[in-house]
Design an enzyme around this catalytic site. Structure first.
Site, PDB file in Angstrom:
ATOM      1  N   SER A 105      -9.181   6.890   8.104  1.00 17.17           N
ATOM      2  CA  SER A 105      -7.645   6.142   8.919  1.00 17.17           C
ATOM      3  C   SER A 105      -6.798   7.036   9.581  1.00 17.17           C
ATOM      4  O   SER A 105      -7.671   6.872  10.331  1.00 17.17           O
ATOM      5  CB  SER A 105      -7.932   6.895   6.749  1.00 17.17           C
ATOM      6  OG  SER A 105      -6.576   5.668   6.602  1.00 17.17           O
TER       7      SER A 105
ATOM      8  N   ASP B 239     -10.746   0.960   5.816  1.00 22.40           N
ATOM      9  CA  ASP B 239     -10.483   1.724   5.716  1.00 22.40           C
ATOM     10  C   ASP B 239     -12.344   2.700   5.474  1.00 22.40           C
ATOM     11  O   ASP B 239     -11.977   2.603   4.490  1.00 22.40           O
ATOM     12  CB  ASP B 239      -9.693   2.107   4.885  1.00 22.40           C
ATOM     13  CG  ASP B 239      -8.299   3.433   5.399  1.00 22.40           C
ATOM     14  OD1 ASP B 239      -9.687   4.959   4.910  1.00 22.40           O
ATOM     15  OD2 ASP B 239      -7.895   3.563   4.942  1.00 22.40           O
TER      16      ASP B 239
END
Length: 294
Positions: free
Chosen positions: A29, A150
Site C-alpha cells: 500500500s 491493495d
C-alpha cells in the site's frame, strides 16, 4: 494517509545515515510508495506530498462514495507523482537494493510479492495495484494481466514477506499505533466484508484470517526488550499509546505533520536504544501544555 507515519520513519533512517544499510525493502500500500521514494534517493521531499497534495478533495473526497472513487489514484500517479513531485522510477529500477511490492491477487486469493520489474510501466502498475483500496476505489487494478488490489488485504505485516525470502534481521515499520485494538466500527466492518466478497467470494474471510494473524503476532514484535535466542530477529516500530495518529482519510495538515514528527522520534529512539518511557513522558507533557508538537 497513514503512510505519513512510515514515511517519517524512513526519513529518520535517512537522518541516521542508515538508508544504505538494507539488503532489501518490502512494502504494501502506501508503505510501498514510501519505500520506492526511500530507495530512489530521498524520502524527505516526497514526504510532504501527504500534506501538500493528498489531503485535498482533488485526491480524497467522501462525497464521491456513491458516484465515483473516493480516492483519485489517477491524480496521485499522473499529476502528483508524474508532474508536481516526480517519483524517480529509474533510480528504483537501477537500485542494487531491490524493492519488493506486495499485491493481492483477487482471483487467486493470495499475496504476490513482486520485484525485478521489467520496465518503468511495470513498476508503476505494481505501485498502483498495491494502493488500490477496495472500499475507496471501485473494481480492481490490473497487474500483468491479473486482477490485483491493495497488498495489505492478505498480508497486513510486510515483515512476513521478508522472512519468507530468508531474511534474518528485519526492521518493520507500522502505520498502526500500538494501542489500536479495533480498526473499524461493526457497520463499517460489515460493509468492508461485503465489498471484498463482491470482488471475489472468500476474499473477506481470507482478509479476516490475515487480520487475526496480525493481532496474534504484534504483541511480541512490539516488545523492544525482546531478545530472541536465534534468528529471525524482527523489530516492529509503531507510535506509542497517546501519540497522535491519523486515519486513512485524514485531511488536516497539522495532524499529518504532528504524527510524522512523533513517528520520526519513535524510530530514532528505537535505533539509538533510548528508553521509550522518555517519549511517553513527552506525550504527557505536551498534552498537559496543550501543545501537539514535541
Amino acid at each position: 494517509m497513514r503512510g505519513v507515519i512510515t514515511g517519517a520513519m524512513l526519513a529518520a533512517l535517512e537522518d541516521l545515515g542508515l538508508h544504505r544499510a538494507f539488503d532489501a525493502v518490502y512494502g504494501t500500500s502506501s508503505g510501498a510508495m514510501n519505500a520506492a521514494s526511500f530507495i530512489g534517493g530521498g524520502i524527505w521531499r516526497p514526504l510532504q506530498i501527504y500534506w501538500n497534495h493528498l489531503r485535498t478533495r482533488r485526491f480524497v473526497d467522501a462525497r464521491r462514495f456513491f458516484t465515483g472513487d473516493v480516492l483519485d489514484l489517477d491524480y496521485a500517479f499522473d499529476t502528483v507523482l508524474g508532474e508536481l513531485e516526480p517519483l524517480d522510477y529509474d533510480s528504483v529500477l537501477d537500485s542494487k537494493v531491490p524493492l519488493h511490492v506486495a499485491l493481492t491477487l483477487v482471483d487467486e486469493l493470495r499475496t504476490d510479492v513482486v520485484s525485478g520489474f521489467e520496465s518503468k510501466q511495470d513498476l508503476v502498475d505494481a505501485l498502483r495495484a498495491t494502493t488500490w483500496l477496495p472500499v475507496a476505489v471501485r473494481g480492481t487494478a490490473t497487474f500483468r494481466g491479473k486482477r490485483a488490489i491493495d497488498g495489505s488485504i492478505l498480508t497486513v505485516h510486510p515483515y512476513r514477506m521478508a522472512l519468507a525470502d530468508g531474511c534474518t534481521h528485519v526492521l518493520s515499520l507500522s502505520s498502526r499505533p500500538i494501542d489500536a485494538s479495533s480498526f473499524e466500527l461493526p457497520l463499517t466492518r460489515s460493509f468492508w466484508r461485503w465489498r471484498l466478497d463482491q470482488l471475489e467470494p472468500g476474499l473477506a474471510e481470507a482478509n479476516a484470517l490475515a487480520m487475526r494473524d496480525y493481532r496474534q503476532d504484534r504483541p511480541a514484535l512490539l516488545d523492544w526488550s525482546r531478545s530472541p535466542d536465534q534468528p529471525p530477529y524482527v523489530l516492529d516500530i509503531a507510535l506509542l499509546p497517546g501519540m497522535p495518529s491519523v486515519t486513512p482519510y485524514e485531511l488536516r495538515a497539522e495532524r499529518l505533520i504532528t504524527a510524522g514528527r512523533w513517528a520520526h522520534n519513535v524510530l530514532t529512539a528505537a535505533i539509538e536504544d533510548e528508553d521509550p518511557e522518555v517519549l511517553r513522558t513527552a506525550v504527557r507533557f505536551t498534552r498537559t501544555e496543550g501543545d501537539s508538537r514535541l
